[in-house]
Design an enzyme around this catalytic site. Structure first.
Site, short mmCIF file in Angstrom:
data_model
loop_
_atom_site.label_atom_id
_atom_site.label_comp_id
_atom_site.label_asym_id
_atom_site.label_seq_id
_atom_site.Cartn_x
_atom_site.Cartn_y
_atom_site.Cartn_z
CB SER A 200 -0.94 0.00 1.20
OG SER A 200 -1.79 -1.13 1.18
CG HIS A 247 -2.46 3.71 3.19
ND1 HIS A 247 -3.80 3.45 3.04
CD2 HIS A 247 -1.84 2.51 3.16
CE1 HIS A 247 -3.99 2.15 2.93
NE2 HIS A 247 -2.81 1.55 3.00
#
Length: 296
Positions: A200, A247
């Site tokens: 991610s 993220h």
């Protein structure tokens, strides 16, 4: 009569050097060999054949002279423009298959963790224990079928256009630097015994760079912004349990590297582009050293 004349004119044209049965009036701007529509590759001036684009050589030209470049200065290559993206997806898929085959022992040995005891391992494990490789290996591990499916779909959607725009070397640098930056921020802010894994951070780096690229090209940014907003909503949803640090770290790194890649001035392009990667890596290293000093 006109049709006969047209057929005669076409038959008098040379055949493509790769497809002799196809007559063409287009020739390579560098080596002057005839090329058909299937073989011609757009260049800054005219068209070039695959061999000249691939090798950078041509009749009367030094290697690299007048070689067509992407918006970021990457060399245009013949062949699959998404090759590296497919390789990255393949690596993630193979590692996930190994996870499913070997079990938790494999995953526990390579996921990202600050410092904690793991059943089946002797003594504390984690980055603070000198296992810095976990910052890298965790980028290729996933927690389930939904996890890897979502990440690989995002990589496929974002990776192809970015690979074509940046060139393979710059694209790979963006991917790796973003993933490492996401891991570094996770290591800094997450609980030391909280495991993290997944691509991610690298994926969000691609999101950031894509936004920079689309703005640079003056494309409609609403699709990528909309998709990014949806992902950020999931990121900060407390019921989902996502490592938001990876993220955010990846996104910030992707934006910074993306700016360096697509806005680099031509005279100092290489210095600016690779310098932006080095600076983000240096900042990531600083975060790792700060957190390690707190844990040991």
């Amino acid at each position: 009569m006109n049709q006969d004349q047209d057929e005669a004119r076409q038959s008098s044209l040379p055949g493509c050097y790769r497809h002799p049965e196809v007559h063409t009036g287009i020739s390579c701007a560098r080596c002057a060999r005839p090329i058909c529509p299937q073989c011609m590759i757009s260049a800054s001036v005219g068209f070039q054949c695959p061999e000249c684009v691939r090798s950078g050589s041509g009749t009367g030209h030094a290697p690299g002279a007048n070689r067509p470049r992407t918006v970021a200065g990457g060399a245009l290559r013949a062949g699959d423009p998404q090759l590296l993206t497919k390789i990255l997806i393949g690596i993630n898929a193979v590692v996930f298959l190994v996870q499913q085959t070997v079990g938790d022992r494999f995953t526990d040995a390579f996921f990202l963790i600050g410092r904690a005891g793991i059943p089946g391992f002797d003594g504390p494990q984690g980055v603070a224990e000198g296992q810095w490789y976990r910052l890298l290996t965790s980028m290729f591990l996933h927690g389930g079928f939904a996890h890897i499916a979502f990440n690989m779909l995002s990589l496929w959607w974002l990776g192809g256009p970015l690979e074509a725009a940046l060139g393979r070397a710059r694209y790979l640098a963006l991917y790796m630097v973003s993933g490492l930056a996401g891991g570094a921020l996770t290591y800094l802010l997450a609980a030391s015994n909280e495991p993290s894994l997944g691509a991610s951070g690298a994926i969000f780096g691609l999101f950031g760079a894509m936004a920079v690229l689309m703005r640079r090209m003056r494309y409609d940014m609403r699709p990528v912004i909309g998709l990014l907003v949806v992902n950020l909503i999931f990121t900060f949803n407390p019921w989902v349990g996502i490592a938001w640090q990876a993220h955010v770290g990846g996104l910030v790194a992707g934006v910074l590297v993306g700016i360096g890649m697509v806005h680099a001035p031509a005279p100092r392009r290489a210095l600016t582009q690779w310098g932006s990667c080095v600076l983000v890596l240096a900042a990531s290293l600083a975060l790792v050293l700060i957190r390690t000093a707190e844990l040991i």
